[in-house]
Design an enzyme around this catalytic site. Structure first.
Site, PDB file in Angstrom:
ATOM      1  N   ASN A   7       0.881  -1.157   0.000  1.00  0.00           N
ATOM      2  CA  ASN A   7       0.000   0.000   0.000  1.00  0.00           C
ATOM      3  C   ASN A   7       0.925   1.214   0.000  1.00  0.00           C
ATOM      4  O   ASN A   7       1.450   1.604   1.033  1.00  0.00           O
ATOM      5  CB  ASN A   7      -0.875  -0.048   1.262  1.00  0.00           C
ATOM      6  CG  ASN A   7      -1.886   1.067   1.297  1.00  0.00           C
ATOM      7  OD1 ASN A   7      -1.874   1.950   0.445  1.00  0.00           O
ATOM      8  ND2 ASN A   7      -2.759   1.038   2.290  1.00  0.00           N
ATOM      9  N   ARG A  98      -2.450  -1.948  -3.660  1.00  0.00           N
ATOM     10  CA  ARG A  98      -3.661  -1.156  -3.513  1.00  0.00           C
ATOM     11  C   ARG A  98      -3.495   0.083  -4.387  1.00  0.00           C
ATOM     12  O   ARG A  98      -2.517   0.818  -4.254  1.00  0.00           O
ATOM     13  CB  ARG A  98      -3.803  -0.731  -2.070  1.00  0.00           C
ATOM     14  CG  ARG A  98      -5.003   0.128  -1.886  1.00  0.00           C
ATOM     15  CD  ARG A  98      -4.891   0.932  -0.647  1.00  0.00           C
ATOM     16  NE  ARG A  98      -6.211   1.375  -0.292  1.00  0.00           N
ATOM     17  CZ  ARG A  98      -6.614   1.551   0.934  1.00  0.00           C
ATOM     18  NH1 ARG A  98      -5.814   1.310   1.915  1.00  0.00           N
ATOM     19  NH2 ARG A  98      -7.815   1.981   1.172  1.00  0.00           N
ATOM     20  N   HIS A 186     -12.726   3.468  -0.848  1.00  0.00           N
ATOM     21  CA  HIS A 186     -12.725   2.485   0.250  1.00  0.00           C
ATOM     22  C   HIS A 186     -13.358   1.170  -0.176  1.00  0.00           C
ATOM     23  O   HIS A 186     -13.858   0.402   0.655  1.00  0.00           O
ATOM     24  CB  HIS A 186     -13.501   2.994   1.491  1.00  0.00           C
ATOM     25  CG  HIS A 186     -12.883   4.145   2.201  1.00  0.00           C
ATOM     26  ND1 HIS A 186     -13.638   5.147   2.789  1.00  0.00           N
ATOM     27  CD2 HIS A 186     -11.589   4.449   2.444  1.00  0.00           C
ATOM     28  CE1 HIS A 186     -12.831   6.016   3.364  1.00  0.00           C
ATOM     29  NE2 HIS A 186     -11.585   5.623   3.161  1.00  0.00           N
ATOM     30  N   ARG A 247     -11.613  16.284   6.687  1.00  0.00           N
ATOM     31  CA  ARG A 247     -12.280  16.627   5.421  1.00  0.00           C
ATOM     32  C   ARG A 247     -13.731  16.986   5.710  1.00  0.00           C
ATOM     33  O   ARG A 247     -14.366  16.383   6.580  1.00  0.00           O
ATOM     34  CB  ARG A 247     -12.260  15.432   4.462  1.00  0.00           C
ATOM     35  CG  ARG A 247     -10.926  15.200   3.817  1.00  0.00           C
ATOM     36  CD  ARG A 247     -10.948  13.974   2.942  1.00  0.00           C
ATOM     37  NE  ARG A 247      -9.990  13.000   3.422  1.00  0.00           N
ATOM     38  CZ  ARG A 247      -9.949  11.727   3.050  1.00  0.00           C
ATOM     39  NH1 ARG A 247     -10.818  11.267   2.176  1.00  0.00           N
ATOM     40  NH2 ARG A 247      -9.049  10.920   3.540  1.00  0.00           N
ATOM     41  N   GLU A 390      -7.885  -4.870   4.878  1.00  0.00           N
ATOM     42  CA  GLU A 390      -7.717  -4.558   3.458  1.00  0.00           C
ATOM     43  C   GLU A 390      -6.552  -5.323   2.839  1.00  0.00           C
ATOM     44  O   GLU A 390      -6.654  -5.806   1.713  1.00  0.00           O
ATOM     45  CB  GLU A 390      -7.544  -3.042   3.286  1.00  0.00           C
ATOM     46  CG  GLU A 390      -8.864  -2.320   3.534  1.00  0.00           C
ATOM     47  CD  GLU A 390      -8.695  -0.845   3.811  1.00  0.00           C
ATOM     48  OE1 GLU A 390      -8.128  -0.515   4.879  1.00  0.00           O
ATOM     49  OE2 GLU A 390      -9.108  -0.031   2.986  1.00  0.00           O
TER      50      GLU A 390
END
Ligand code: AMP
Length: 406
Positions: A7, A98, A186, A247, A390
């Site tokens: 990743n 990823r 996601h 955010r 993940e």
């Protein structure tokens, strides 16, 4: 079969090595044999390398800014030193990467070739903070691990099934041709936790309507109907949707026009404002970390209280929207840092959905290292807290692509 997962981010690289030579099971994720990370934010001209294998670990600061050198040093910890788990790097059978943005073209893991790399490069304008680092990670590992198959799994892929009414923005029709549409993100996490919840319930995912809430540093919700994503809150970029750590999530776009006209903001300033100085951090003035905002709220801080109230309000709105897209709800899932660890969020997020027959277990709810069903026995909706995995999901997707089940 040893599968390396990478990743690669702009300021950090995280990597795991899994041994998937055991038969594939629909069970819980196995721990990796080895995990490591590179943190490029340590100090200028240096990178901090950490690696762990079982009980053994190492931590080093390396005097380099060069990504290839950093990645080589990280992979060296697989074959030498206290965290050695391989005799040689050639034992790695595949590398899974990823990749944040795959546009509208990829709905599953793909073997990396020239066309896939060109697509990742072409999509850089849509994911300027992520795709360059992802592509660089692929190219560096191609050099280091010559001829080992590389596989890309896109965070957008799970949402390739969005119907046009969910993926189109109500701007000019010409936006579609320009690629301006909802992609969703996601996806690796939403896909994993939806499947895991179905498995834990002993049900087929194709029989269920699930709402998955990935609440980490970034937050997004997905409506998963019969195993397919039919709606999601993140959009063209990971800035859309519910409120997040730093955010803003969805806003009246007129605010941006106002800031540009009245306060002279340019694109970079807006980017910083909306991505880094908003959300829990912007409203509370405390932090993007829910734990610190909750501590400030407990100490009577009014802005922290407003930030949490607003976060919950926006989350409930998003959940309601996803439930409308699903036209029903069998399973609600919370995952990622805030979703896995915050009983306050579980309780307050679920409260308005009592009208659906959704009831949480009585008594004090507690976080657990295990995946847990927190719904009351007689709840009409099951509510699962699932630890997202993940890297494990990427390794599984690699195995499935390279050695499909018969
Ligand atoms: P992630 O992106 O999944 O690593 O999530 C990181 C975020 O999870 C942090 O910024 C925190 O806001 C939140 N988090 C992590 N641990 C806890 C906890 N024990 N309680 C509440 N929030 C947490």
């Amino acid at each position: 079969m040893k599968i390396l997962v990478l990743n690669a981010g702009s300021s950090s690289h995280k990597s795991c090595l899994f041994d998937l030579s055991q038969p594939r099971a629909d069970g819980p994720a196995q721990p990796p044999l080895w995990r490591a990370s590179l943190d490029w934010t340590h100090a200028s001209g240096q990178v901090e390398l950490s690696a762990q294998a079982g009980e053994a670990s190492l931590q080093q600061v390396l005097p380099t800014r060069d990504r290839t050198e950093g990645l080589r040093a990280m992979l060296d910890t697989l074959v030498q030193g206290p965290t050695q788990v391989l005799a040689q790097l050639q034992e790695i059978a595949a590398v899974g990467h990823r990749v944040v943005h795959g546009g509208g073209d990829y709905s599953a893991a793909v073997r990396v070739d020239g066309a896939v790399k060109a697509a990742i490069r072409r999509l850089i304008p849509l994911a300027p903070a992520h795709n360059p680092a992802n592509l660089e990670g692929i190219e560096v590992l191609e050099q280091i691990l010559d001829r080992v198959p590389q596989v890309a799994l896109f965070d957008t892929a799970f949402h390739a099934s969005l119907p046009p009414a969910a993926s189109t923005y109500p701007g000019p029709y010409g936006w579609l041709a320009q690629g301006i549409r909802r992609y969703g993100f996601h996806g690796i996490s939403h896909g994993y936790v939806a499947q895991r919840a179905a498995s834990l319930m002993g049900r087929q995912i194709t029989d269920l309507k699930l709402l998955t809430c990935h609440l980490g540093n970034g937050c997004s919700l997905a409506a998963v109907d019969q195993g397919l994503s039919v709606d999601t809150t993140m959009g063209f970029t990971p800035l859309d949707g519910v409120m997040m750590g730093s955010r803003c999530g969805s806003l009246d776009p007129g605010i941006l026009i106002h800031l540009i006209r009245q306060q002279g903001y340019n694109a970079d300033q807006l980017d910083t404002l909306l991505n880094r100085e908003s959300g829990l951090k912007g409203v509370s003035g405390v932090s993007n970390d829910l734990r610190l905002v909750m501590a400030a709220m407990a100490a009577g801080d009014g802005r922290a209280t407003l930030a949490i109230d607003l976060f919950i309000h926006r989350l409930r709105q998003g959940m309601g929207a996803m439930i409308a897209s699903l036209a029903g709800l069998d399973v609600l899932v919370f995952t990622a840092g805030m979703g896995e660890n915050s009983p306050l969020i579980w309780q307050r997020a679920c409260q308005p959905f009592a009208y659906l027959g959704l009831r949480l277990r009585q008594g004090e709810l507690q976080r657990s290292g295990q995946d847990q069903d927190i719904a009351a026995p007689d709840s009409r909706v099951r509510v699962w807290v699932i630890h997202t995995q993940e890297e494990w999901a990427i390794a599984q997707a690699c195995l499935e692509l390279l050695h499909p089940a018969p």
